[in-house]
Design a protein around this motif. Sequence first.
Motif, short mmCIF file in Angstrom:
data_model
loop_
_atom_site.label_atom_id
_atom_site.label_comp_id
_atom_site.label_asym_id
_atom_site.label_seq_id
_atom_site.Cartn_x
_atom_site.Cartn_y
_atom_site.Cartn_z
N ASP A 57 0.84 -1.21 0.00
CA ASP A 57 0.00 0.00 0.00
C ASP A 57 0.87 1.26 0.00
OD1 ASP A 57 -2.34 -1.46 -0.04
OD2 ASP A 57 -2.71 -1.27 2.12
N LEU A 58 1.94 1.25 0.78
CA LEU A 58 2.86 2.40 0.81
C LEU A 58 3.47 2.62 -0.56
CD1 LEU A 58 4.59 1.65 4.21
CD2 LEU A 58 3.27 3.71 3.70
N LYS A 59 3.88 1.54 -1.22
CA LYS A 59 4.47 1.65 -2.56
C LYS A 59 3.46 2.21 -3.55
CE LYS A 59 7.88 -2.06 -2.13
NZ LYS A 59 8.27 -3.42 -2.60
N ARG A 60 2.19 1.84 -3.38
CA ARG A 60 1.14 2.32 -4.29
C ARG A 60 0.80 3.79 -4.04
NH1 ARG A 60 -4.23 2.13 -3.54
NH2 ARG A 60 -4.02 0.78 -1.73
N VAL A 61 0.77 4.18 -2.78
CA VAL A 61 0.35 5.54 -2.41
C VAL A 61 1.47 6.57 -2.58
CG1 VAL A 61 -0.39 6.94 -0.43
CG2 VAL A 61 -1.46 4.74 -0.86
N ALA A 62 2.70 6.16 -2.36
CA ALA A 62 3.83 7.10 -2.38
C ALA A 62 3.87 7.98 -3.64
CB ALA A 62 5.15 6.36 -2.19
N PRO A 63 3.83 7.41 -4.85
CA PRO A 63 3.89 8.29 -6.03
C PRO A 63 2.66 9.19 -6.17
CG PRO A 63 3.67 5.98 -6.70
CD PRO A 63 3.84 6.00 -5.21
N LEU A 64 1.53 8.73 -5.67
CA LEU A 64 0.31 9.55 -5.73
C LEU A 64 0.42 10.79 -4.85
CD1 LEU A 64 -2.33 6.67 -5.56
CD2 LEU A 64 -1.54 7.89 -7.60
N LEU A 65 1.25 10.68 -3.81
CA LEU A 65 1.47 11.81 -2.90
C LEU A 65 2.73 12.61 -3.26
CD1 LEU A 65 0.56 10.10 0.50
CD2 LEU A 65 -0.79 11.77 -0.78
N GLY A 66 3.39 12.21 -4.35
CA GLY A 66 4.56 12.96 -4.81
C GLY A 66 5.88 12.50 -4.22
N PHE A 67 5.90 11.32 -3.63
CA PHE A 67 7.14 10.79 -3.06
C PHE A 67 7.85 9.91 -4.08
CE2 PHE A 67 4.74 12.00 0.64
CZ PHE A 67 5.69 12.51 1.50
N SER A 68 9.17 9.87 -4.00
CA SER A 68 9.96 9.09 -4.94
C SER A 68 9.91 7.60 -4.64
CB SER A 68 11.42 9.57 -4.94
OG SER A 68 11.97 9.42 -3.65
N GLY A 69 9.46 7.23 -3.47
CA GLY A 69 9.36 5.83 -3.08
C GLY A 69 8.67 5.71 -1.75
N TYR A 70 8.51 4.47 -1.31
CA TYR A 70 7.77 4.26 -0.06
C TYR A 70 8.59 4.63 1.18
CZ TYR A 70 10.19 -0.18 0.87
OH TYR A 70 11.12 -1.14 1.14
N GLN A 71 9.91 4.54 1.11
CA GLN A 71 10.72 4.87 2.29
C GLN A 71 10.64 6.37 2.63
OE1 GLN A 71 14.60 3.15 1.67
NE2 GLN A 71 13.86 1.10 2.16
N PRO A 72 10.72 7.27 1.65
CA PRO A 72 10.52 8.68 2.00
C PRO A 72 9.12 8.95 2.57
CG PRO A 72 11.57 8.52 -0.15
CD PRO A 72 11.16 7.12 0.26
N LEU A 73 8.12 8.21 2.08
CA LEU A 73 6.77 8.36 2.62
C LEU A 73 6.73 7.92 4.08
CD1 LEU A 73 3.77 9.00 2.35
CD2 LEU A 73 3.46 6.71 1.37
N ILE A 74 7.37 6.80 4.39
CA ILE A 74 7.44 6.33 5.78
C ILE A 74 8.12 7.39 6.65
CG2 ILE A 74 8.49 4.64 7.34
CD1 ILE A 74 8.08 2.55 5.11
N ARG A 75 9.22 7.95 6.16
CA ARG A 75 9.92 9.00 6.93
C ARG A 75 9.00 10.19 7.17
NH1 ARG A 75 14.42 7.31 3.80
NH2 ARG A 75 14.11 8.96 2.27
#
Length: 97
Positions: free
Chosen positions: A30-48
């Motif tokens: 889910d993080l991998k799917r949502v990250a680009p939709l929120l403008g993140f380069s990947g799921y790890q920056p989203l987690i941070r």
Amino acid sequence: MKVEALKQRLDRNRPMTSVTIRMPEDVVEDLKRVAPLLGFSGYQPLIRAYIGQGLRVDLERFEGETVTALVASLKRRGVSDSVIEEALSEVAHATSN
């Protein structure tokens, strides 16, 4: 948060450390799917980002509780409300600059 600490938090080149965390596979997907939709380069920056948001909320809450406890302590020691309000106003003005 103090201005100097905020400047450090905004520094993109600040030191990083690796952390290992076990997470359910479906959450990672889910993080991998949502990250680009929120403008993140990947799921790890989203987690941070998620961790940073939660941490800032908690830090604000604890710092606010510290100020509240300090004000109560000053009142118990006989410091007048007007002096406390003046000091809080002075600090708020100084940190907003």
